[in-house]
Motif scaffolding. Structure first.
Motif, PDB file in Angstrom:
ATOM      1  N   MET A   8       0.856  -1.231  -0.118  1.00 23.84           N
ATOM      2  CA  MET A   8       0.166   0.136  -0.232  1.00 23.84           C
ATOM      3  C   MET A   8       1.054   1.092  -0.106  1.00 23.84           C
ATOM      4  SD  MET A   8      -3.030  -0.712   2.858  1.00 23.84           S
ATOM      5  CE  MET A   8      -1.634  -1.476   4.185  1.00 23.84           C
ATOM      6  N   ASN A   9       0.531   2.112  -0.870  1.00 18.45           N
ATOM      7  CA  ASN A   9       1.191   3.377  -0.327  1.00 18.45           C
ATOM      8  C   ASN A   9       0.557   4.168   0.567  1.00 18.45           C
ATOM      9  OD1 ASN A   9      -1.394   4.662  -1.507  1.00 18.45           O
ATOM     10  ND2 ASN A   9      -0.603   5.014  -3.449  1.00 18.45           N
ATOM     11  N   SER A  12      -3.258   5.163   0.604  1.00 15.35           N
ATOM     12  CA  SER A  12      -4.183   3.926   0.700  1.00 15.35           C
ATOM     13  C   SER A  12      -3.929   3.129   2.041  1.00 15.35           C
ATOM     14  CB  SER A  12      -3.953   3.029  -0.233  1.00 15.35           C
ATOM     15  OG  SER A  12      -2.670   2.229  -0.350  1.00 15.35           O
ATOM     16  N   LYS A  15      -6.034   5.494   4.359  1.00  7.56           N
ATOM     17  CA  LYS A  15      -7.464   5.346   4.068  1.00  7.56           C
ATOM     18  C   LYS A  15      -8.042   4.111   4.855  1.00  7.56           C
ATOM     19  CE  LYS A  15     -10.937   5.196   0.221  1.00  7.56           C
ATOM     20  NZ  LYS A  15     -11.268   4.993  -0.855  1.00  7.56           N
ATOM     21  N   LEU A  16      -7.462   3.012   4.598  1.00  7.65           N
ATOM     22  CA  LEU A  16      -7.853   1.830   5.217  1.00  7.65           C
ATOM     23  C   LEU A  16      -7.858   2.032   6.795  1.00  7.65           C
ATOM     24  CD1 LEU A  16      -8.566  -1.077   4.881  1.00  7.65           C
ATOM     25  CD2 LEU A  16      -6.244  -1.791   4.849  1.00  7.65           C
TER      26      LEU A  16
END
Length: 98
Positions: A8-9, A12, A15-16
């Motif tokens: 994941m960057n 992301s 956000k998660l």
């Protein structure tokens, strides 16, 4: 077959993490984290606020978030770091709080 780790960057991952933290039942606290929270007089609510509103300061195997004091304790001058792991896609596991 060994699972391939999800990469994941920062955007992301954050956000998660925020999505997971909206449901406090999806945030797991290790015994060590709870002990450190007691020692440092940090509440579960403060940690959840950190996860929901904090910034991502580094991203690797462990994801660390920081929350500026004025977000949960105006004028209190309290900073908090939370070291955690994301069990994609369902849970966040709080390892320690400092």
């Amino acid at each position: 077959i060994d699972p391939v780790p999800m990469r994941m960057n920062d955007a992301s991952a954050l956000k998660l993490l925020r999505e997971i933290a909206e449901d406090s039942g999806r945030v797991i606290f290790t015994r060590h984290a709870l002990q450190r929270m007691r020692q440092r007089k940090v509440s579960t609510a403060q940690v959840l606020t950190c996860l929901r509103r904090g910034i991502l300061s580094s991203q690797s195997r462990w994801i660390r978030t920081e929350l500026e004091a004025d977000r949960y304790a105006p004028g209190g001058g309290v900073d908090m770091d939370v070291a955690l792991a994301i069990d994609v896609p369902n849970r966040a596991i709080v390892i320690t709080v400092f």
